[in-house]
Design an enzyme around this catalytic site. Structure first.
Site, PDB file in Angstrom:
ATOM      1  N   GLU A 164       7.410  50.233  42.849  1.00  0.00           N
ATOM      2  CA  GLU A 164       8.335  49.942  41.763  1.00  0.00           C
ATOM      3  C   GLU A 164       9.470  50.953  41.814  1.00  0.00           C
ATOM      4  O   GLU A 164       9.281  52.106  42.233  1.00  0.00           O
ATOM      5  CB  GLU A 164       7.628  50.053  40.399  1.00  0.00           C
TER       6      GLU A 164
ATOM      7  N   ASP B 184       3.461  27.317  39.554  1.00  0.00           N
ATOM      8  CA  ASP B 184       3.556  28.324  38.493  1.00  0.00           C
ATOM      9  C   ASP B 184       4.895  29.045  38.550  1.00  0.00           C
ATOM     10  O   ASP B 184       5.491  29.359  37.508  1.00  0.00           O
ATOM     11  CB  ASP B 184       2.401  29.322  38.615  1.00  0.00           C
TER      12      ASP B 184
END
Length: 296
Positions: free
Chosen positions: A198, A223
């Site tokens: 991240e 999805d």
């Protein structure tokens, strides 16, 4: 001296094949071709072993038997691949027996045909394989959302490293989450926790995050489409992608800058923390579109 158990197994397989051929010649043609290719590959492996200098240490009848069994497994793994020797033998046998080739046989042998052409265009085989693998799932999700299938495949490719960095559980179970979608508080399905990168204040950090898990790639694409289509923060991104799709459908030409706008929109909406996400994704989208044109 007793005969080899591998040879006995081959003899039993051949006898079983003869019995099956007597009942149904057509269905036995491909199996016969695979048997021949397996025997051929075993001979190739045997010749390679014979040409390799051995030390003589730690070698006995038991290790020799183990080597033979290992070579047999290797030969089996290399047998029956699309475009391989068994396909050529199958077609030849079918012609000699007057059998019309099955449609599936034609499809299996036709797929690899484009590979040499794509290779000459500097398109790696794994790129072509990834795009073909997810083509139907992406088109189904595209029909439901209006987002170009090439955009979805490209994002899946970017997130998963063309399938080489897929998210798997600790026990090795595949999550099929090729989009890197995290499992938030509202997610009630299966999850997988893995270490990921991240960017915090522009600096890359390793963190453990929880990601969604699916039962298939089709479910993952579905999805992904629902996530973008139902979330208001992606509304503008989806609208722009739909315009690109409509323009391409009417003119047959991809909208200039469509890939860049889609990638930049996703980054602005917070899909990823990487500050270079948009430029990286846009390059993959353009690659995907180029490959799809070559495959068309």
């Amino acid at each position: 001296m007793s005969s080899s158990p591998i040879a006995n197994t081959d003899n039993r397989s051949i006898e079983a094949l003869r019995a099956a051929a007597a009942r149904d010649p057509k269905s036995s043609v491909r199996e016969a071709a695979k048997q021949f290719e397996a025997l051929f590959m075993q001979e190739v492996m045997k010749s390679m072993r014979a040409a390799t200098m051995s030390s003589g240490l730690m070698e006995n009848s038991a290790t020799q038997l183990g080597t033979e069994m290992l070579d047999t497994q290797f030969a089996s793994k290399m047998t029956g691949l699309p475009g391989g020797l068994s396909d050529a033998i199958t077609r030849q046998l079918q012609r000699q027996m007057g059998i019309t080739p099955d449609k599936t046989d034609k499809a299996d042998t036709a797929k690899p045909a484009a590979l040499p052409t794509l290779t000459r265009k500097n398109i790696a085989p794994h790129v072509q394989e990834f795009i073909q693998k997810h083509d139907s799932a992406a088109k189904a999700a595209s029909a439901a959302t209006g987002i170009p299938a090439s955009f979805m495949i490209a994002q899946a490719a970017h997130e998963s490293g063309w399938g080489k960095r897929e998210i798997v559980a600790k026990d090795g179970t595949n999550s099929f989450n090729v989009f890197g979608i995290k499992a938030g508080a509202n997610w009630t399905g299966k999850t997988v926790e893995v270490k990921t990168t991240e960017f915090v204040d522009g600096r890359a950090q390793k963190v453990v995050a929880k990601f969604r898990a699916y039962d298939s790639y089709e479910a993952a694409f579905k999805d992904y489409g629902q996530l973008l289509g139902s979330n208001q923060r992606y509304a503008q991104v989806v609208a722009q992608a739909q315009q690109t799709q409509q323009a391409s459908a009417s003119t047959g030409i991809s909208s200039p800058g469509g890939a860049e706008r889609f990638a930049q929109g996703l980054q602005k909406a917070g899909y990823a923390t990487d500050p270079e996400y948009a430029s990286k994704l846009a390059r993959v989208i353009n690659t995907t579109v180029r490959v799809q044109r070559a495959l068309a």
